[in-house]
Design an enzyme around this catalytic site. Structure first.
Site, short mmCIF file in Angstrom:
data_model
loop_
_atom_site.label_atom_id
_atom_site.label_comp_id
_atom_site.label_asym_id
_atom_site.label_seq_id
_atom_site.Cartn_x
_atom_site.Cartn_y
_atom_site.Cartn_z
N LYS A 1 -22.12 37.07 -27.60
CA LYS A 1 -22.79 36.11 -26.62
C LYS A 1 -23.41 34.95 -26.98
O LYS A 1 -24.48 34.52 -26.73
CB LYS A 1 -23.98 37.03 -25.66
CG LYS A 1 -23.42 38.48 -25.37
CD LYS A 1 -22.25 37.99 -24.11
CE LYS A 1 -22.71 37.26 -22.95
NZ LYS A 1 -21.49 37.06 -22.08
N HIS B 1 -16.46 39.90 -33.58
CA HIS B 1 -18.13 39.78 -33.89
C HIS B 1 -18.62 40.35 -35.04
O HIS B 1 -19.71 40.70 -35.49
CB HIS B 1 -18.47 40.77 -32.48
CG HIS B 1 -18.39 39.99 -31.30
ND1 HIS B 1 -18.48 38.59 -31.00
CD2 HIS B 1 -18.36 40.41 -30.13
CE1 HIS B 1 -18.42 38.35 -29.97
NE2 HIS B 1 -18.10 39.33 -29.11
N SER C 1 -29.02 36.58 -23.25
CA SER C 1 -27.42 36.74 -22.82
C SER C 1 -26.96 38.26 -23.16
O SER C 1 -26.08 38.71 -22.31
CB SER C 1 -26.74 35.66 -23.30
OG SER C 1 -25.47 35.63 -22.79
N PHE D 1 -20.25 37.98 -15.94
CA PHE D 1 -20.11 37.74 -17.34
C PHE D 1 -20.52 36.56 -17.91
O PHE D 1 -20.99 36.32 -18.99
CB PHE D 1 -18.49 38.02 -17.74
CG PHE D 1 -18.06 37.82 -19.27
CD1 PHE D 1 -18.31 38.89 -20.01
CD2 PHE D 1 -17.62 36.69 -19.60
CE1 PHE D 1 -17.88 38.66 -21.54
CE2 PHE D 1 -17.23 36.30 -20.96
CZ PHE D 1 -17.51 37.39 -21.67
#
Length: 309
Positions: free
Chosen positions: A61, A122, A152, A269
């Site tokens: 995010k 990630h 977020s 999203f």
């Protein structure tokens, strides 16, 4: 996406309903990862990229989808139709994901694609397969200030029914500070990529800079990719990757992943895409506590994060 592919995706969603649950976290080399990632770790770690592959790395995010869309448009000369050929997660595979349908396995997708490929991760720097460094692949890293990033991520964990249960906001702050969320500590994540950016030729971008002057940052990415596009094309890419346009783009807004995986009624999203939204979530007491802990965890680093622009 063809009608046949849409039907296939719809069927996959229906089949996935019984398989969806909030996956527990399992540590891999001290980093908490969801069990479907941890259970397939050997194949992820063994992945061998081609030297022409590009890796987009972020803490969750932090502007990942935004950067993916910019890169895809740059590589296709700003052609919006080509970049609507499939959802983001199909165009740019998520390296470590091994989820039930409709989210495809990143490794499986990559096996079917010819280089050069754009790949998302990630993973913290120490868990990125060593082939990316050995083959001197280009790597773009995007970092977002801790407070906005956490806000977020909190809303994403609420709506993503495969992520660990976030619990109440007050408790989530402490989980974030202790690095007990999927993909581990934000602090270590950003510090490690920052410290290695020159040695590994990583393009280190800031979410706040992208919001403040998107054209400048699109040009930075373009130059890093050794490309040269006309001013008109660059302006078009900036327009196509604005938050408003992307939020309405079904190939970028993840609306194709609906229940039971993403519950968009809880939070979309693409929620706000703002800098400074953290101020709507932190109480003064929470902000003071967080800032004191932040100063300790970031001591000795010179990363120029901004919480307002």
């Amino acid at each position: 996406m063809s009608e046949e592919e849409k039907i296939s995706m719809s069927d996959a969603i229906e089949k996935a309903r019984d398989a969806i649950y909030r996956f527990p976290l399992i540590p891999i080399r001290g980093i908490p990862l969801m069990n479907h990632i941890a259970n397939n770790w050997d194949s992820i770690w063994a992945f061998q990229p081609h030297p022409s592959d590009l890796l987009i790395a972020t803490y969750p995010k932090a502007g990942t989808t935004w950067t993916q869309e910019i890169v895809d448009l740059l590589l296709h000369n700003g052609d919006a139709e080509i970049c609507r050929r499939a959802p983001t997660i199909i165009r740019i595979p998520f390296l470590e994901i091994f989820s039930p349908p409709p989210i495809p396995s990143g490794i499986d997708l990559l096996k079917k694609m010819d280089p050069p490929r754009v790949i998302k991760t990630h993973l913290p720097l120490q868990l990125v397969p060593t082939g990316f460094w050995g083959n001197k692949c280009k790597v773009i890293y995007v970092a977002r200030n801790a407070k906005d990033n956490m806000v977020s991520y909190y809303h994403f964990d609420r709506m993503n029914q495969t992520q660990p249960e976030p619990g109440p906001w007050d408790g989530y702050i402490h989980k974030f500070m202790r690095g007990e969320l999927a993909w581990g500590s934000w602090y270590d994540h950003v510090k490690d990529y920052w410290e290695e950016r020159d040695k590994k030729s990583i393009l280190f971008l800031f979410y706040e800079d992208m919001k403040e002057n998107p054209r400048r940052e699109v040009e930075r990415i373009m130059h890093y990719l050794d490309m040269s596009l006309s001013d008109d094309v660059i302006n078009h890419i900036v327009e196509l990757t604005s938050f408003k346009v992307m939020k309405e783009n079904p190939m970028a807004n993840y609306s194709f992943i609906a229940g039971p995986v993403f519950d968009h009624s809880i939070s979309p999203f693409m929620r706000k895409g703002e800098v400074g939204d953290w101020a709507n979530h932190f109480t003064p007491e929470q902000s003071k506590m967080f800032d004191e802990d932040y100063a300790k965890q970031m001591k000795g680093t010179d990363i120029p994060f901004r919480t307002q622009i």
